[in-house]
Design an enzyme around this catalytic site. Structure first.
Site, PDB file in Angstrom:
ATOM      1  CG  HIS A   1      12.425  50.859   8.717  1.00  0.00           C
ATOM      2  ND1 HIS A   1      13.025  50.983   7.485  1.00  0.00           N
ATOM      3  CD2 HIS A   1      11.101  50.661   8.455  1.00  0.00           C
ATOM      4  CE1 HIS A   1      12.121  50.880   6.540  1.00  0.00           C
ATOM      5  NE2 HIS A   1      10.939  50.678   7.100  1.00  0.00           N
TER       6      HIS A   1
ATOM      7  CG  ASN B   1      15.450  47.652   8.547  1.00  0.00           C
ATOM      8  OD1 ASN B   1      14.289  48.022   8.763  1.00  0.00           O
ATOM      9  ND2 ASN B   1      16.346  48.453   8.008  1.00  0.00           N
TER      10      ASN B   1
END
Ligand code: PGA
Length: 240
Positions: free
Chosen positions: A138, A136
């Site tokens: 991150h 995602n």
């Protein structure tokens, strides 16, 4: 950002290890920011080989790890403290007192995060930060959100991160909180090396490099860091 694409994880590991080794030779008391996860393992293996051959010594090196789970002690086999010792520290001559982690079990998480950030500053800041990237996008455990974080803080892990990491835990039960260095803290590093391999990372890599800078794609902030080098295999680079 400087983007390089390689055929294999091992080639990336060798290149990243060379960057770290060159820094250690130039500045034996350098400060390294280190990451856990599968991505940096080949680089750690290559560094261990260089150390065994007598090419580098870590005796004056200081390290700060990016993040640590809450709710499990350092002695837990799934702690990042354990991971780093198994994958790197137990095989080199680093001094234990120079190895730094956020304490995920601290009663007062805010105080612990302040301690960590102050210690990084006291050591003169991070010379080179190694990063992976989540599916995602991150970095550290800075999950997609509305605002970029600044200093270290306690974060709730996203479902995507829990899905990606639960395979490491027995019964798939894993902590849902962690302490992590913040995005601004990471960006204060003098240089950054980000490693991404495999098809699962392709979208995150594309968003990091090609999309606008947004806290919904935490790694996109690295577009603003002019000393960031991104190391990809062909699968991770496939959407670029
Ligand atoms: P990985 O994790 O290296 O295990 O793919 C990277 C991350 O989640 O930051």
């Amino acid at each position: 950002m400087k983007i390089s694409v390689y055929d294999t994880k091992e080639q990336i590991g060798a290149e990243v290890a060379k960057i770290i080794a060159d820094l250690i030779k130039r500045k034996p008391d350098c400060v390294l920011g280190l990451a856990t996860g599968a991505s940096p393992i080949p680089a750690y293996k290559a560094l261990i080989e260089m150390y065994k051959k007598g090419e580098i010594s870590f005796k004056d090196v200081t390290t700060f790890n990016l993040d640590e789970y809450c709710q499990i002690p350092r002695s837990d086999k799934n702690s990042y403290f354990t991971f780093m010792h198994e994958e790197l520290f137990d095989h080199i001559d680093i001094k234990e007192e120079n190895v730094n982690f956020l304490d995920g079990t601290a009663q007062d998480a805010a105080q612990e995060c302040k301690r960590y950030d102050a210690l990084i500053d006291k050591k003169g800041g991070i010379d080179l930060q190694v990063l992976g990237i989540g599916n995602n996008a991150h970095i550290g455990f800075n999950e997609p959100t509305e605002r970029f974080s600044s200093g270290s803080y306690k974060t709730k892990l996203s479902n995507s991160t829990i899905e990606a990491n639960k395979m490491y835990f027995q019964n798939g039960e894993m902590p849902h909180y962690a302490l992590t260095m913040g995005v601004s803290g990471i960006c204060k590093s003098k240089a950054i090396v980000l490693i991404a391999t495999g098809e699962k990372k392709a979208q995150a890599v594309y968003n990091m490099i090609k999309k606008d800078i947004t806290p919904h794609v935490p790694a996109s902030i690295l577009q603003r860091h002019d000393k960031t080098a991104v190391f990809l295999d062909k699968a991770a680079a496939s959407l670029l």
